[in-house]
Design an enzyme around this catalytic site. Sequence first.
Site, PDB file in Angstrom:
ATOM      1  N   GLU A  30      43.535  34.616  39.707  1.00  0.00           N
ATOM      2  CA  GLU A  30      43.944  35.868  40.335  1.00  0.00           C
ATOM      3  C   GLU A  30      44.415  35.579  41.760  1.00  0.00           C
ATOM      4  O   GLU A  30      43.796  34.798  42.490  1.00  0.00           O
ATOM      5  CB  GLU A  30      42.766  36.844  40.379  1.00  0.00           C
ATOM      6  CG  GLU A  30      43.046  38.135  41.138  1.00  0.00           C
ATOM      7  CD  GLU A  30      41.818  39.023  41.283  1.00  0.00           C
ATOM      8  OE1 GLU A  30      41.990  40.225  41.518  1.00  0.00           O
ATOM      9  OE2 GLU A  30      40.673  38.514  41.161  1.00  0.00           O
TER      10      GLU A  30
ATOM     11  N   LYS B 290      47.390  45.089  38.398  1.00  0.00           N
ATOM     12  CA  LYS B 290      45.979  45.465  38.266  1.00  0.00           C
ATOM     13  C   LYS B 290      45.824  46.975  38.390  1.00  0.00           C
ATOM     14  O   LYS B 290      46.248  47.571  39.375  1.00  0.00           O
ATOM     15  CB  LYS B 290      45.172  44.746  39.351  1.00  0.00           C
ATOM     16  CG  LYS B 290      43.665  44.785  39.180  1.00  0.00           C
ATOM     17  CD  LYS B 290      43.028  43.883  40.225  1.00  0.00           C
ATOM     18  CE  LYS B 290      41.529  43.783  40.053  1.00  0.00           C
ATOM     19  NZ  LYS B 290      40.917  42.860  41.034  1.00  0.00           N
TER      20      LYS B 290
ATOM     21  N   CYS C 279      40.281  40.147  36.788  1.00  0.00           N
ATOM     22  CA  CYS C 279      38.991  40.229  37.478  1.00  0.00           C
ATOM     23  C   CYS C 279      38.105  41.323  36.889  1.00  0.00           C
ATOM     24  O   CYS C 279      37.838  41.332  35.698  1.00  0.00           O
ATOM     25  CB  CYS C 279      39.220  40.420  38.973  1.00  0.00           C
ATOM     26  SG  CYS C 279      37.806  39.903  39.997  1.00  0.00           S
TER      27      CYS C 279
END
Length: 445
Positions: A42, A159, A197
């Site tokens: 990430e 995200k 994540c």
Amino acid sequence: MTIRVGTASPNTQPTTPLTLSLLHSIASRAAAQRIDILLLPEAFIGGYPRGTAFGCVVGSRTAEGREAYARYFDQAIDLGDTVGDGSAGAGLKWVRRELPGYEQGGAGRGDGSREELERIARDTGVFYVTGCIEKAGGSLYCAAVYVCPKEGIIGKRRKVMPTGTERLIWAQGHPSTLRAVSTFIRGQRINLAAAICWENYMPLVRQALYAQNINLYLAPTADGREGWLSLMRTIGVEGRCFVVSSNMCVRGDEADGTDAGDRDVVPVAGGFGGARRSSAVVMDDGFEFAVPPPKVRHGRRKSVFDEDGNEIVLSCPADNGDVQAEDEAEDQAHAQAKAQAQAQEQQKQKQLPKVTEDDTTQNQQPASVPKAPVFLSRGGSSIVSPFGDVLAGPQWEDEDNLIYADIDLRDCIRGRLDLDTAGSYSRNDAFKLTVDGLDLDPLPY
């Protein structure tokens, strides 16, 4: 027939060109080890700003924090995409280069990062997925790009839920970007998708990926806790898919491309009229939080009068007499401890042998003990099977090497004999999931 999937735990370099150069080097080494699909962490391009507060508390921002954000913005890459409705970007129009600027003879869009990422895949022959910080329309997005050596970028996602204080600097991406992509390697169709994540802790996000019939689940992350592997194993069993996770390994003298000075302290809100500073930043779960400063007792004035009528001002604690007695007891305890330590030191000196000028030991220095390395993030990249078995990793405290595993995608089918989370086992006649802008029709095998 098997394919080889790999991952690593590299950390962001001081500049974006250096990070891209490192990416090329890693992909080249992956090619030398015959890795077909490579996952990188990430925010690998642009940096994960671990421990940086950007000078923000509720109701207040600092000029220094704004400047730190501007530097971080400069490190992000412009892939030529739009903001789009709800931060969805232009979707397939961007992927297929149908936006203005991509027409024949056009100069293209963005800052050239897209073209560089595609060149790296083309030069090395490796299909890779990497986390990056993308800028579009004045906002930053934590993104992941799927880069094919033959077709270029075939997908990108943003995200949907930045974690904790990440929401201060990263905009929310649209859930339509959860769209899975497909590629063919050694004649096998691979359906892959990424959850970034702590999106992996969102059950509906996971289900949205399973529902698309993926057999390769990717989890770039910034979470370096040992418990993260338990989540990856759960996802493997739950989705009956192979799972690859990648997290940066960052030593204590490195900062994912951010300034170390920004990580020293984090302001803690002390009311809209001001702020107090915390005593430290504690790295616990891959994210930062502030430790409140110790209480400070303030004295108050107390006056008495002598026989001549003169006022004498004394200082005493702001609390009652019990606190004063407590302070006196504490002072007495400190004095006793100090006296005891001095006595022990004197006794120790008496027991030491006398050393003369001719003693050869007088010039000897005590052997230095090497300091153990300090890590802001220990990494933990791993590869897990559809049955929850750990095939490679976790890769702790190693930012240099690659780990990989040869996988048989038919294990995903074998595992669905008794568990098909996106099919009959989900009881989709009774439980229904819809995702705004996302087609959940399963991809073919």
